[in-house]
Scaffold this motif. Structure first.
Motif, PDB file in Angstrom:
ATOM      1  N   LEU A 231     -41.082 -27.714 -80.517  1.00  0.00           N
ATOM      2  CA  LEU A 231     -39.691 -27.432 -80.062  1.00  0.00           C
ATOM      3  C   LEU A 231     -39.347 -28.244 -78.938  1.00  0.00           C
ATOM      4  CD1 LEU A 231     -39.373 -23.400 -80.716  1.00  0.00           C
ATOM      5  CD2 LEU A 231     -38.078 -25.406 -81.710  1.00  0.00           C
ATOM      6  N   GLU A 232     -40.429 -28.372 -77.946  1.00  0.00           N
ATOM      7  CA  GLU A 232     -40.087 -28.986 -76.674  1.00  0.00           C
ATOM      8  C   GLU A 232     -40.006 -30.311 -76.968  1.00  0.00           C
ATOM      9  OE1 GLU A 232     -43.040 -27.603 -73.728  1.00  0.00           O
ATOM     10  OE2 GLU A 232     -41.840 -26.140 -73.071  1.00  0.00           O
ATOM     11  N   LYS A 233     -40.682 -30.965 -77.731  1.00  0.00           N
ATOM     12  CA  LYS A 233     -40.741 -32.273 -78.114  1.00  0.00           C
ATOM     13  C   LYS A 233     -39.168 -32.798 -78.572  1.00  0.00           C
ATOM     14  CE  LYS A 233     -42.957 -36.180 -80.605  1.00  0.00           C
ATOM     15  NZ  LYS A 233     -44.072 -36.578 -81.516  1.00  0.00           N
ATOM     16  N   ALA A 234     -38.681 -31.816 -79.622  1.00  0.00           N
ATOM     17  CA  ALA A 234     -37.480 -31.890 -80.325  1.00  0.00           C
ATOM     18  C   ALA A 234     -36.344 -31.757 -79.444  1.00  0.00           C
ATOM     19  CB  ALA A 234     -37.581 -31.264 -81.473  1.00  0.00           C
ATOM     20  N   LEU A 235     -36.409 -30.728 -78.719  1.00  0.00           N
ATOM     21  CA  LEU A 235     -35.109 -30.162 -77.915  1.00  0.00           C
ATOM     22  C   LEU A 235     -35.404 -30.480 -76.556  1.00  0.00           C
ATOM     23  CD1 LEU A 235     -34.898 -26.769 -79.654  1.00  0.00           C
ATOM     24  CD2 LEU A 235     -33.617 -28.817 -80.123  1.00  0.00           C
ATOM     25  N   GLY A 236     -36.339 -31.012 -75.881  1.00  0.00           N
ATOM     26  CA  GLY A 236     -36.507 -31.197 -74.372  1.00  0.00           C
ATOM     27  C   GLY A 236     -37.255 -30.050 -73.849  1.00  0.00           C
ATOM     28  N   LYS A 237     -37.345 -30.254 -72.476  1.00  0.00           N
ATOM     29  CA  LYS A 237     -38.103 -29.211 -71.679  1.00  0.00           C
ATOM     30  C   LYS A 237     -36.968 -28.004 -71.434  1.00  0.00           C
ATOM     31  CE  LYS A 237     -42.292 -31.128 -70.772  1.00  0.00           C
ATOM     32  NZ  LYS A 237     -43.521 -30.279 -71.492  1.00  0.00           N
ATOM     33  N   VAL A 239     -37.349 -24.884 -72.980  1.00  0.00           N
ATOM     34  CA  VAL A 239     -37.416 -23.936 -74.056  1.00  0.00           C
ATOM     35  C   VAL A 239     -37.881 -22.780 -73.832  1.00  0.00           C
ATOM     36  CG1 VAL A 239     -38.081 -23.714 -76.420  1.00  0.00           C
ATOM     37  CG2 VAL A 239     -37.086 -25.963 -76.022  1.00  0.00           C
ATOM     38  N   ALA A 242     -35.237 -20.865 -71.794  1.00  0.00           N
ATOM     39  CA  ALA A 242     -34.124 -20.466 -72.783  1.00  0.00           C
ATOM     40  C   ALA A 242     -34.487 -19.247 -73.409  1.00  0.00           C
ATOM     41  CB  ALA A 242     -33.706 -21.818 -73.547  1.00  0.00           C
ATOM     42  N   THR A 246     -32.990 -15.545 -73.308  1.00  0.00           N
ATOM     43  CA  THR A 246     -32.688 -15.007 -74.654  1.00  0.00           C
ATOM     44  C   THR A 246     -32.920 -13.471 -74.825  1.00  0.00           C
ATOM     45  OG1 THR A 246     -32.317 -17.128 -75.874  1.00  0.00           O
ATOM     46  CG2 THR A 246     -32.598 -15.069 -77.198  1.00  0.00           C
TER      47      THR A 246
END
Length: 347
Positions: A231-237, A239, A242, A246
């Motif tokens: 997820l961090e690779k796809a969305l960036g640091k 996560v 965030a 949530t």
């Protein structure tokens, strides 16, 4: 020169929680009716235990508790749970006891448990652990037990809840305060795992890395080592941060909806206490489903086994009534519609 920033951060987090525990203890001690109690029944100084596995998170927590508690006049102890899932786990538990005592904690307990199979290995181990911690709190008269769950653990919990599709309560993750009378406290939910590990390193605290945490046979381990990095690779640091945010936002919303459902429940019951389908239908879906869930639990359905799909099926008796039969729920509870009423009871 002050302590290392990581050490300062964990001590500050623990200090805030201890102040809250101390204020609650004083308020309870000063409540009407307490003055007649024998002094030995409720010590003036509360006891706070730390649940410690020997890992970095809980060792950092133990060291911070040992440092902060005496300054506030709080007694500090510890408990480690031996799940018996690995060879030599009893020796590991003995090592943890020794480390906690070296920190100055007293009393220190090691509790061996038998892990069952219900709900899968992770859930069964968790149930056994909390049962043992509850018993230790009662045995020692502890006011609270500190748990070392970090912001990273919170992010993982939110993702697991999302994968289960269990609704907003699952997305709210772990509460900072939970358990009977707020027994469990999680000071590190705003701190990352790396901060705890760094605090142990600069204090030369030996830590144990549980091999189960890296075992891909466990869902949380796969999420930690494969899912979140992807997820961090796809969305960036960011996560993890965030997801933790949530959790808090979801918890606030879930608490508000639970309160609404609690107030609404009385208004949808008839004089005999039965749920009226027409009045249930008029409620917002989120509130109605909470009323149904509460009713199922009151009838004997185990909360931990009652999933969103169960409540959705019961909800169709209200919103999609076509003369369908009874709905079987966990705990041998049955829900059925009879003459405009929803009856939920033991089958």
């Amino acid at each position: 020169m002050g302590p290392h920033p990581a050490v300062a951060a964990i001590r500050l987090a623990v200090r805030h929680v201890l102040h809250d525990i101390l204020n609650g203890h004083r308020a309870t001690s000063e409540a009407p009716g307490r003055s007649a109690q024998a002094p030995h029944e409720r010590p003036s100084s509360p006891l706070v235990l730390v649940a410690c596995s020997g890992g970095a998170d809980s060792m950092a927590l133990a060291s911070a508790l040992a440092f902060e508690a005496p300054k506030l006049g709080i007694r500090a102890g510890g408990v480690t749970v031996d799940h018996g899932l690995q060879p030599g786990s009893d020796l590991r538990a003995d090592e943890v006891v020794l480390r906690l005592r070296e920190l100055g904690l007293d009393p220190v307990d090691s509790v061996a448990v038998t892990v069952g199979r219900e709900g899968g290995p992770e859930a069964a181990a968790r149930d056994a652990r909390y049962t043992a911690l509850d018993a230790a709190a009662v045995r020692h008269g502890a006011t609270a037990i500190l748990l070392g769950h970090t912001r990273d653990d919170q992010a993982e919990t939110v993702l697991l809840g999302l994968a289960r599709g269990s609704g907003i309560r699952s997305l709210s993750g772990m509460a900072a305060v939970s358990g009977a009378d707020g027994r469990y406290r999680r000071p590190f939910l705003q701190l990352d795992r790396q901060t705890a590990r760094k605090a142990c390193m600069v204090q030369s605290l030996p830590v144990w890395d549980d091999p189960h945490n890296a075992d891909p046979a466990y869902t949380r381990s796969r999420l930690r080592h494969e899912g979140l990095p992807a997820l961090e690779k796809a969305l960036g640091k960011g996560v993890v941060e965030a997801l933790a945010r949530t959790a808090q936002l979801s918890r606030d919303d879930a608490d508000a909806l639970d309160a609404w459902a609690g107030q609404a429940e009385a208004s949808v019951r008839d004089a005999a206490g039965l749920l009226e389908c027409a009045k249930l239908y008029a409620l917002p879906p989120a509130v109605r489903r909470r009323v149904l869930r509460r009713a199922a639990i009151e009838a004997g359905a185990p909360a931990g086994s009652l999933f969103a799909r169960h409540i959705e099926e019961v909800d169709r008796l209200i919103t999609g009534w076509r003369g369908q039969g009874a709905i079987n729920l966990p705990g041998k509870v049955v829900a059925q519609r009879q003459g405009g009423r929803l009856v939920i009871r033991q089958g």
